[in-house]
Every structure is written in C-alpha cells, then in structure tokens.
Enzyme design. Structure first.
Site, short mmCIF file in Angstrom:
data_model
loop_
_atom_site.label_atom_id
_atom_site.label_comp_id
_atom_site.label_asym_id
_atom_site.label_seq_id
_atom_site.Cartn_x
_atom_site.Cartn_y
_atom_site.Cartn_z
N THR A 1 52.52 22.59 -8.61
CA THR A 1 53.90 22.27 -8.98
C THR A 1 54.77 23.52 -9.15
O THR A 1 55.92 23.42 -9.57
CB THR A 1 53.94 21.48 -10.31
N HIS B 1 46.23 24.18 -16.95
CA HIS B 1 46.53 22.92 -16.24
C HIS B 1 46.17 21.72 -17.13
O HIS B 1 46.29 20.58 -16.70
CB HIS B 1 45.71 22.82 -14.95
#
Ligand code: A3P
Length: 336
Positions: A82, A141
C-alpha cells in the site's frame, strides 16, 4: 513444522530454554488454526481474525509476548503493497534531516528503506538489538487489533497508510508472482488469487478489516494515529511531508521551507530516485536468515490505477462493491 527462532541472537541458557518452550507452544497452537492456501502456494493461518504465513505469525507472537517500545517510538503501519516503502523513506528522511545533519538521511542512498526502518515482526523479532535507538522509527504490517498490548497502551505514535483495494491486490499479486518466478516456481493464477482476495484471504487480510482497524483507532486517538492514503500522498506529496513532520514533532522551519528542504526530501524519496539506486536495483532484503527478497520487487511502477491493466472492469467493480459494503457506516471512503 520447524520453528525458526532467532539465530542471530546469542541466548543464555535460561533464555534458550524459554525460547524452546515457546517454539513448542507455538507449534502446538499453529496446528489448531484454520488454514488456507496462500499466494506463494504456502499455508496461511487464521489468527485473531487475520491471515498470516507461518513465518509472519511466529514473529508476531514473539513480539506480542516480548516487545516493549520506547515511549518516543513511531510506527509506520500498513497492509502490504500500500506504499510502505515510500512512507518509510519519507518518514525517515523527514525525521532524521536535521538531527544528524544529513548523514543518516543519506543512508537511504545505500540502504533499502526497509533496512532503515526495520519491521517489528521480522527484523526486530529476529534480533531486537538490530534497531538504531537514535532513530525512533519502526514499521509493522500487523493489524491494529493484533499489535502488542505494550504498543497500544503506550504513547507511541502510528502513521498508517492504505491504498485503493484494486491497486493493492494487483501490486500484491505482481510482487508474489515475481518472487515465485525468481525461484522458478509457477505463480498462482491471477483469477485464483483474486477470488481469495475477495473472500478476505490475503496476507494480513481481510484487507478491509486491516484498513478499518486503523481507521477506527485514528478516529478514537487522532493525536496518536495519523491515517494516510497512497493516492492523496501522490497528489500532494509536499503537504504530506509537512504533515508527517508536524505529526512527528519536527515541523519544517520557515527557513527550511525557503531553502527547499521539503522538495529535496520528496525528490530523494521519489520512485524515480529510489528505484534507480544500486542498493534497490540489485540488493536483497533479509527478513530473516532464510528469506531474502530482491529489493527491486518493492519498486514496480508506483502508479495509481494500474489495476486496469490486469483486471477486467467486472473484477474491478467487484472489489469496489465489496469495499463499499465493508466500509459502509465507517465514515471512510478510500480514493480510487
Ligand atoms: P506497484 O506495485 O503498484 O507499483 P509496499 O511498499 O507497501 O510494498 O508497496 C509497494 C508499492 O509501492 C508498489 O506499487 C511500488 O511500486 C510502490 N512504491 C515503492 N516506492 C515508491 C515510491 N518511492 N513512490 C511511489 N510509489 C512507490
């Protein structure tokens, strides 16, 4: 399953016995978790509502148990693909610009951003002494609800980035496919991976739950969590560099702005600049002693909307519909 507990650390006998015990508990616990086939043909495990690879899960459980942040630590958090690498570079360059009078900033020229800002659940879990305590930046993450309690209850700040789900999926698939092909392994067909993603099965998925966890936390603790999107950061990188600086309590001075410091940082962290550096073209990222990933895989195209070159309009509409439905009522609308 074999455990890959820290091999880079020298453990005393008490510590080593404790780690052996943990490995046993870990292996026992793993065998009870729901499983699905992952993007690399490996197994994913459903743990606390999210899908993990075994390597990831082991790191997570280790930090959930052992990690204690410094109160000044700042975490760059994201779901994979992302914009993590870019955000790390920007945050690192902004935070270290004056304190170390350029010398640490320039380590972005010789080190991959993931080595400048190490992952909590990979490099730090493997070897807690790896971190440079003078630079209070770490990354993760891990979904918000799975973060170590020591982080949630601390005053640490978190900068979260997310991205349009279609581009995230395509970036993920391209990344894992390229990684597989570099090892002469046939990648998972796109259609199969797409179906899994839509069903919430992707690394650290369901993607929408990852995003929503940090979104809701950012509404509850706006002073602690800064919520960003890749698309908005692309649209106005200068405003975001300044926002990052302000959030990390190191705002640009008027003098710095007049001297073009913001622009220098943006140029240095740009896709064009970073992707052409020797370290990022030919280096490898060692997430642990057994996993090495080519740095170049973290720099593919860096564009918004590349999904349309890989997915049909119907596939795109399906992801959009899922996201709309999942984000409904949250107040969050991701840019497309
Ligand atoms: P694409 O695969 O769409 O090109 P992550 O860092 O979370 O793994 O995300 C990787 C994505 O960010 C990739 O997207 C990659 O090309 C893009 N990226 C990497 N560095 C970038 C940079 N400096 N600026 C903009 N995008 C970047």
């Amino acid at each position: 399953m074999e455990s890959s507990l820290p091999s880079t650390q020298i453990l005393d006998s008490g510590e080593s016995a404790e780690r052996k015990n943990e490995a046993k508990n870990y292996n026992e616990m793993m065998s009870t978790l729901p499983k699905a086939k992952g993007l690399r043909g490996n197994d994913y495990y459903l743990y606390q509502g999210f899908w993990y690879s075994s390597f990831f899960l082991e790191g997570l459980m280790s930090v959930q148990e052992h990690f204690n942040p410094q109160s000044t630590d700042i975490f760059v958090a994201s779901s994979p693909k992302t914009g993590t690498t870019w955000l790390k570079a920007l945050a690192f360059a902004v935070l270290t610009r004056s304190r170390l009078s350029g010398s640490t900033t320039s380590s972005l020229l010789i080190k991959m951003p993931h080595d400048c800002v190490p992952f909590l659940e990979f490099q730090v879990a493997q070897n807690p002494r790896i971190r440079d305590l003078a630079v209070p930046l770490l990354s993760t993450h891990v979904p918000y609800s799975c973060l170590p309690k020591s982080i949630i209850s601390s005053s640490c700040k978190i900068i979260y980035i997310c991205r349009d789900a279609k581009d995230t999926f395509v970036s993920l698939w391209c990344f894992f496919s390229a990684h597989q092909m570099s090892k002469n392994v046939e990648p998972l067909p796109l259609e199969e991976a797409f179906e899994m993603f839509c069903n919430g099965i992707s690394i650290l998925g369901p993607y929408w739950d990852h995003v929503l966890g940090y979104w809701r936390a950012s509404l509850e603790f706006p002073e602690k969590i800064l919520f960003l999107t890749y698309e908005e950061m692309k649209k106005d990188t200068a405003a975001h560099a300044k926002k990052l600086a302000e959030f990390m309590d190191c705002s640009f001075t008027l003098e710095e702005e007049e001297e073009g410091e913001v622009q220098k940082i943006i140029s240095m962290c740009s896709f064009e600049k970073l992707s052409r550096l020797e370290v990022n073209k030919n280096g490898k990222l060692h997430l642990d002693t057994s996993i090495a990933i080519q740095n170049s895989l973290y720099f593919r195209k860096g564009e918004i909307g590349d999904w349309a070159n890989h997915l049909t309009p119907e596939m795109g509409a399906r992801i959009d519909d899922i996201m709309e439905q999942k984000l409904k009522g949250s107040g969050l609308k991701l840019p497309r």
